[in-house]
Design a protein around this motif. Structure first.
Motif, PDB file in Angstrom:
ATOM      1  N   ASP A 106       0.826  -1.212   0.000  1.00 16.35           N
ATOM      2  CA  ASP A 106       0.000   0.000   0.000  1.00 16.35           C
ATOM      3  C   ASP A 106       0.862   1.264   0.000  1.00 16.35           C
ATOM      4  N   ALA A 117       0.945   3.998  -3.054  1.00 14.62           N
ATOM      5  CA  ALA A 117       0.688   5.422  -2.800  1.00 14.62           C
ATOM      6  C   ALA A 117       1.819   6.277  -3.360  1.00 14.62           C
ATOM      7  N   SER A 160      -3.689   2.871  -8.406  1.00 15.38           N
ATOM      8  CA  SER A 160      -4.793   2.265  -7.662  1.00 15.38           C
ATOM      9  C   SER A 160      -4.665   0.743  -7.674  1.00 15.38           C
ATOM     10  N   LEU A 161      -5.381   0.122  -6.763  1.00 20.30           N
ATOM     11  CA  LEU A 161      -5.418  -1.329  -6.687  1.00 20.30           C
ATOM     12  C   LEU A 161      -5.919  -1.909  -7.998  1.00 20.30           C
ATOM     13  N   SER A 178      -5.736  -7.410  -3.274  1.00 18.99           N
ATOM     14  CA  SER A 178      -6.195  -6.838  -2.010  1.00 18.99           C
ATOM     15  C   SER A 178      -5.760  -7.706  -0.832  1.00 18.99           C
ATOM     16  N   LYS A 194      -2.161  -7.009  -0.351  1.00 20.40           N
ATOM     17  CA  LYS A 194      -1.954  -5.649   0.151  1.00 20.40           C
ATOM     18  C   LYS A 194      -2.265  -5.524   1.638  1.00 20.40           C
ATOM     19  N   THR A 195      -3.275  -6.247   2.093  1.00 18.71           N
ATOM     20  CA  THR A 195      -3.667  -6.157   3.493  1.00 18.71           C
ATOM     21  C   THR A 195      -2.864  -7.091   4.396  1.00 18.71           C
TER      22      THR A 195
END
Length: 68
Positions: free
Chosen positions: A7, A11, A16-17, A32, A35-36
Protein backbone atom coordinates in the motif's frame (compact mmCIF):
# COMPACT_ATOMS: atom_id res chain seq x y z
CA UNK A 1 6.64 -11.84 10.88
CA UNK A 2 6.50 -10.51 7.32
CA UNK A 3 4.97 -7.07 6.80
CA UNK A 4 3.64 -6.18 3.36
CA UNK A 5 4.23 -2.54 2.42
CA UNK A 6 2.47 -2.74 -0.94
CA UNK A 7 0.00 0.00 0.00
CA UNK A 8 2.91 2.36 0.75
CA UNK A 9 4.57 1.67 -2.61
CA UNK A 10 1.27 2.03 -4.46
CA UNK A 11 0.69 5.42 -2.80
CA UNK A 12 4.21 6.58 -3.70
CA UNK A 13 3.62 5.63 -7.35
CA UNK A 14 0.04 6.96 -7.29
CA UNK A 15 -1.46 3.76 -8.69
CA UNK A 16 -4.79 2.27 -7.66
CA UNK A 17 -5.42 -1.33 -6.69
CA UNK A 18 -7.57 -1.84 -9.78
CA UNK A 19 -4.95 -0.38 -12.11
CA UNK A 20 -2.09 -2.42 -10.64
CA UNK A 21 -4.12 -5.65 -10.64
CA UNK A 22 -4.97 -5.12 -14.32
CA UNK A 23 -1.35 -4.37 -15.27
CA UNK A 24 0.08 -7.43 -13.52
CA UNK A 25 -2.73 -9.78 -14.51
CA UNK A 26 -4.22 -10.83 -11.16
CA UNK A 27 -7.64 -10.26 -9.68
CA UNK A 28 -8.43 -7.24 -7.51
CA UNK A 29 -9.37 -9.66 -4.73
CA UNK A 30 -6.01 -11.44 -4.76
CA UNK A 31 -4.09 -8.17 -4.88
CA UNK A 32 -6.20 -6.84 -2.01
CA UNK A 33 -5.42 -9.95 0.07
CA UNK A 34 -1.73 -9.38 -0.56
CA UNK A 35 -1.95 -5.65 0.15
CA UNK A 36 -3.67 -6.16 3.49
CA UNK A 37 -1.08 -8.72 4.59
CA UNK A 38 -3.58 -11.59 4.72
CA UNK A 39 -1.82 -13.65 2.02
CA UNK A 40 0.00 -16.81 3.13
CA UNK A 41 2.29 -16.85 0.09
CA UNK A 42 3.24 -14.92 -3.04
CA UNK A 43 4.46 -16.28 -6.36
CA UNK A 44 7.81 -15.00 -7.51
CA UNK A 45 6.20 -14.20 -10.88
CA UNK A 46 3.63 -11.98 -9.10
CA UNK A 47 6.33 -10.30 -7.00
CA UNK A 48 8.39 -9.72 -10.15
CA UNK A 49 5.40 -8.18 -11.96
CA UNK A 50 4.64 -5.89 -9.01
CA UNK A 51 8.28 -4.76 -8.81
CA UNK A 52 8.34 -4.13 -12.57
CA UNK A 53 5.19 -2.02 -12.49
CA UNK A 54 6.11 -0.08 -9.35
CA UNK A 55 9.80 0.21 -10.32
CA UNK A 56 10.94 -1.08 -6.94
CA UNK A 57 12.77 -3.94 -5.25
CA UNK A 58 11.15 -6.86 -3.36
CA UNK A 59 12.53 -5.38 -0.13
CA UNK A 60 10.49 -2.25 -0.76
CA UNK A 61 7.33 -4.37 -0.54
CA UNK A 62 8.23 -7.10 1.97
CA UNK A 63 9.75 -6.46 5.38
CA UNK A 64 10.72 -8.89 8.13
CA UNK A 65 10.25 -8.01 11.78
CA UNK A 66 10.36 -10.02 15.01
CA UNK A 67 6.83 -11.22 15.70
CA UNK A 68 5.19 -12.69 18.75
Amino acid sequence: MIIVNLDVMMAKKKISLNELAQKIGITNTNLSILKTGKAKAIRFSTLEAICRELDCQPGDILEYTEGH
